[in-house]
Design a protein around this motif. Structure first.
Motif, PDB file in Angstrom:
ATOM      1  N   UNK A   2      49.149  40.392  47.204  1.00  0.00           N
ATOM      2  CA  UNK A   2      49.302  41.283  46.239  1.00  0.00           C
ATOM      3  C   UNK A   2      50.402  42.243  46.986  1.00  0.00           C
ATOM      4  N   UNK A   3      52.034  42.304  46.276  1.00  0.00           N
ATOM      5  CA  UNK A   3      52.841  42.979  46.484  1.00  0.00           C
ATOM      6  C   UNK A   3      51.992  44.878  46.456  1.00  0.00           C
ATOM      7  N   UNK A   4      52.909  45.287  47.061  1.00  0.00           N
ATOM      8  CA  UNK A   4      52.241  46.774  47.409  1.00  0.00           C
ATOM      9  C   UNK A   4      52.566  47.758  45.609  1.00  0.00           C
ATOM     10  N   UNK A   5      53.139  47.489  45.448  1.00  0.00           N
ATOM     11  CA  UNK A   5      53.405  48.179  43.992  1.00  0.00           C
ATOM     12  C   UNK A   5      52.324  47.534  42.833  1.00  0.00           C
ATOM     13  N   UNK A   6      52.035  46.348  43.225  1.00  0.00           N
ATOM     14  CA  UNK A   6      50.938  46.188  41.835  1.00  0.00           C
ATOM     15  C   UNK A   6      50.059  46.586  42.524  1.00  0.00           C
ATOM     16  N   UNK A   7      49.861  46.338  43.662  1.00  0.00           N
ATOM     17  CA  UNK A   7      48.087  46.925  43.878  1.00  0.00           C
ATOM     18  C   UNK A   7      47.969  48.086  44.398  1.00  0.00           C
ATOM     19  N   UNK A   8      49.665  48.916  44.268  1.00  0.00           N
ATOM     20  CA  UNK A   8      48.877  51.032  43.992  1.00  0.00           C
ATOM     21  C   UNK A   8      48.858  51.125  42.288  1.00  0.00           C
ATOM     22  N   UNK A   9      49.297  50.058  41.553  1.00  0.00           N
ATOM     23  CA  UNK A   9      49.055  50.473  39.949  1.00  0.00           C
ATOM     24  C   UNK A   9      47.409  49.421  40.005  1.00  0.00           C
ATOM     25  N   UNK A  10      46.606  49.092  41.222  1.00  0.00           N
ATOM     26  CA  UNK A  10      45.191  49.170  40.409  1.00  0.00           C
ATOM     27  C   UNK A  10      44.526  50.005  40.584  1.00  0.00           C
ATOM     28  N   UNK A  11      43.104  49.720  40.057  1.00  0.00           N
ATOM     29  CA  UNK A  11      42.395  50.359  39.620  1.00  0.00           C
ATOM     30  C   UNK A  11      41.251  50.397  41.158  1.00  0.00           C
ATOM     31  N   UNK A  12      40.901  50.002  41.688  1.00  0.00           N
ATOM     32  CA  UNK A  12      40.235  49.143  42.374  1.00  0.00           C
ATOM     33  C   UNK A  12      40.466  48.154  43.618  1.00  0.00           C
ATOM     34  N   UNK A  13      40.113  47.633  44.733  1.00  0.00           N
ATOM     35  CA  UNK A  13      40.737  46.988  45.741  1.00  0.00           C
ATOM     36  C   UNK A  13      39.424  46.018  46.639  1.00  0.00           C
ATOM     37  N   UNK A  14      39.142  45.157  45.709  1.00  0.00           N
ATOM     38  CA  UNK A  14      38.185  44.339  45.803  1.00  0.00           C
ATOM     39  C   UNK A  14      38.355  43.633  47.693  1.00  0.00           C
ATOM     40  N   UNK A  15      37.058  43.443  48.814  1.00  0.00           N
ATOM     41  CA  UNK A  15      37.210  42.626  49.655  1.00  0.00           C
ATOM     42  C   UNK A  15      36.312  41.848  49.338  1.00  0.00           C
ATOM     43  N   UNK A  16      36.700  40.481  49.151  1.00  0.00           N
ATOM     44  CA  UNK A  16      35.339  39.108  48.961  1.00  0.00           C
ATOM     45  C   UNK A  16      35.031  39.018  50.560  1.00  0.00           C
ATOM     46  N   UNK A  17      33.543  38.587  50.517  1.00  0.00           N
ATOM     47  CA  UNK A  17      33.261  38.423  52.084  1.00  0.00           C
ATOM     48  C   UNK A  17      33.311  37.550  52.874  1.00  0.00           C
ATOM     49  N   UNK A  18      34.012  37.286  54.314  1.00  0.00           N
ATOM     50  CA  UNK A  18      33.891  35.836  54.814  1.00  0.00           C
ATOM     51  C   UNK A  18      33.841  36.251  56.243  1.00  0.00           C
ATOM     52  N   UNK A  19      33.261  35.119  56.618  1.00  0.00           N
ATOM     53  CA  UNK A  19      32.135  35.145  57.443  1.00  0.00           C
ATOM     54  C   UNK A  19      32.776  34.096  58.823  1.00  0.00           C
ATOM     55  N   UNK A  20      34.085  33.434  58.469  1.00  0.00           N
ATOM     56  CA  UNK A  20      34.784  32.341  59.600  1.00  0.00           C
ATOM     57  C   UNK A  20      35.411  32.649  60.122  1.00  0.00           C
ATOM     58  N   UNK A  21      36.208  32.459  61.149  1.00  0.00           N
ATOM     59  CA  UNK A  21      37.853  32.962  62.080  1.00  0.00           C
ATOM     60  C   UNK A  21      38.674  33.133  61.548  1.00  0.00           C
ATOM     61  N   UNK A  22      38.926  32.712  60.109  1.00  0.00           N
ATOM     62  CA  UNK A  22      40.633  32.881  59.561  1.00  0.00           C
ATOM     63  C   UNK A  22      40.139  33.620  58.490  1.00  0.00           C
ATOM     64  N   UNK A  23      41.865  34.567  58.713  1.00  0.00           N
ATOM     65  CA  UNK A  23      41.385  35.609  57.622  1.00  0.00           C
ATOM     66  C   UNK A  23      41.476  35.561  56.294  1.00  0.00           C
ATOM     67  N   UNK A  24      41.407  34.755  55.070  1.00  0.00           N
ATOM     68  CA  UNK A  24      41.762  34.724  54.298  1.00  0.00           C
ATOM     69  C   UNK A  24      41.249  33.237  53.324  1.00  0.00           C
ATOM     70  N   UNK A  25      41.603  33.248  52.281  1.00  0.00           N
ATOM     71  CA  UNK A  25      41.468  32.041  51.529  1.00  0.00           C
ATOM     72  C   UNK A  25      42.046  31.585  50.409  1.00  0.00           C
ATOM     73  N   UNK A  26      42.863  30.055  49.956  1.00  0.00           N
ATOM     74  CA  UNK A  26      43.521  29.942  49.549  1.00  0.00           C
ATOM     75  C   UNK A  26      43.358  31.000  47.880  1.00  0.00           C
ATOM     76  N   UNK A  27      44.713  31.296  47.166  1.00  0.00           N
ATOM     77  CA  UNK A  27      44.470  31.531  46.001  1.00  0.00           C
ATOM     78  C   UNK A  27      43.989  31.561  44.737  1.00  0.00           C
ATOM     79  N   UNK A  28      43.468  29.996  44.872  1.00  0.00           N
ATOM     80  CA  UNK A  28      43.339  29.792  43.427  1.00  0.00           C
ATOM     81  C   UNK A  28      41.639  29.927  43.764  1.00  0.00           C
ATOM     82  N   UNK A  29      41.255  29.556  44.826  1.00  0.00           N
ATOM     83  CA  UNK A  29      40.063  30.027  45.336  1.00  0.00           C
ATOM     84  C   UNK A  29      38.864  31.336  45.682  1.00  0.00           C
TER      85      UNK A  29
END
Length: 264
Positions: free
Chosen positions: A219-246
């Protein structure tokens, strides 16, 4: 968030979204025929008579849609993907919905608005998959930007498996301005980001828009700054991201879960 790679052998052609495009694959074509979409002409593989094709031909006859029976070689030449399944439909230009139509969709169902806002999704397969998930999750609209993002190409529509015919897709000039406008209408926004609070610790009920960023940049900085909440999806693996659709599906269905629990 990292998106899936597009097969380098996939055939692509420029399709002007203002003049029309084509759909490929039995399910997507059948859904278009059964909806209010304007199908101008069908191209069907000669001698193809399986049940899926028969259903398509019945719908075409019912709606007086011209059908051309063509060779496999002709279909392959016309195809923009490698999965035409023996049928291609030429459609009139896709009509994007307005924000008002999106909100009316929620009012008509007497539900709190539930929106998916996509910031910079460039892979048409991801866009189609998110539209499909949004529809199945009961969302009322998907909002995408006009620039630096994929639109409703034939590949995206096919990847939606027909869902694009049942959920408004709104294309806007500026996502940040659109989010601010919707916040004035009482909708608040939660953004998927690795640096946010654990999504299970957040109250995600009520009129809500879930914001998901593009492949790689998030998410771009400007869009993120307009959001009310930031949600973190829990991840246990060794890579730090999920596919966008997932990521869209995981966070979207946490909203579904909380709504179900609230109404129980």
């Amino acid at each position: 968030m990292t998106g899936s790679n597009i097969n380098s052998h996939t055939k692509t052609k420029h399709i002007d979204e203002e003049t029309g495009f084509q759909l490929e694959g039995k399910h997507s074509v059948l859904e278009a025929l059964r909806s209010s979409r304007t199908v101008e002409r069908l191209f069907v593989l000669q001698k193809a008579r399986d049940s899926g094709i028969q259903s398509i031909l019945r719908e075409a006859k019912k709606n007086n849609i011209p059908v051309d029976f063509v060779t496999a070689e002709r279909l392959d030449q016309m195809a923009e993907t490698e999965h035409h399944q023996g049928v291609i439909a030429r459609l009139a230009a896709f009509k994007y919905s307005s924000l008002e139509e999106a909100l009316e969709n929620a009012r008509a169902q007497d539900e709190d608005p539930f929106l998916f806002v996509l910031d910079g999704i460039e892979d048409p397969h991801n866009l189609g998959a998110i539209i499909r998930t949004a529809h199945q999750a009961g969302a009322h609209a998907v909002i995408i930007p006009k620039r630096r993002a994929v639109g409703l190409t034939a590949t995206a529509v096919t990847a939606s498996a027909g869902a694009v015919n049942h959920i408004p897709v709104v294309r806007v000039t500026n996502l940040s301005d659109t989010i601010r406008q919707l916040k004035e209408a009482g909708i608040w926004f939660v953004c998927a980001d690795m640096n946010g609070e654990l999504m299970y610790d957040l109250d995600l009920r009520g009129p809500v828009g879930v914001v998901v960023g593009g492949e790689g940049e998030g998410v771009s900085r400007l869009v993120r700054e307009n959001c009310d909440l930031i949600a973190r999806i829990p991840m246990k693996g060794k890579i730090d991201s999920l596919n966008a659709s997932v990521a869209a599906g995981v966070l979207g269905y946490e909203i579904v879960r909380q709504r179900i629990c609230a109404s129980a």
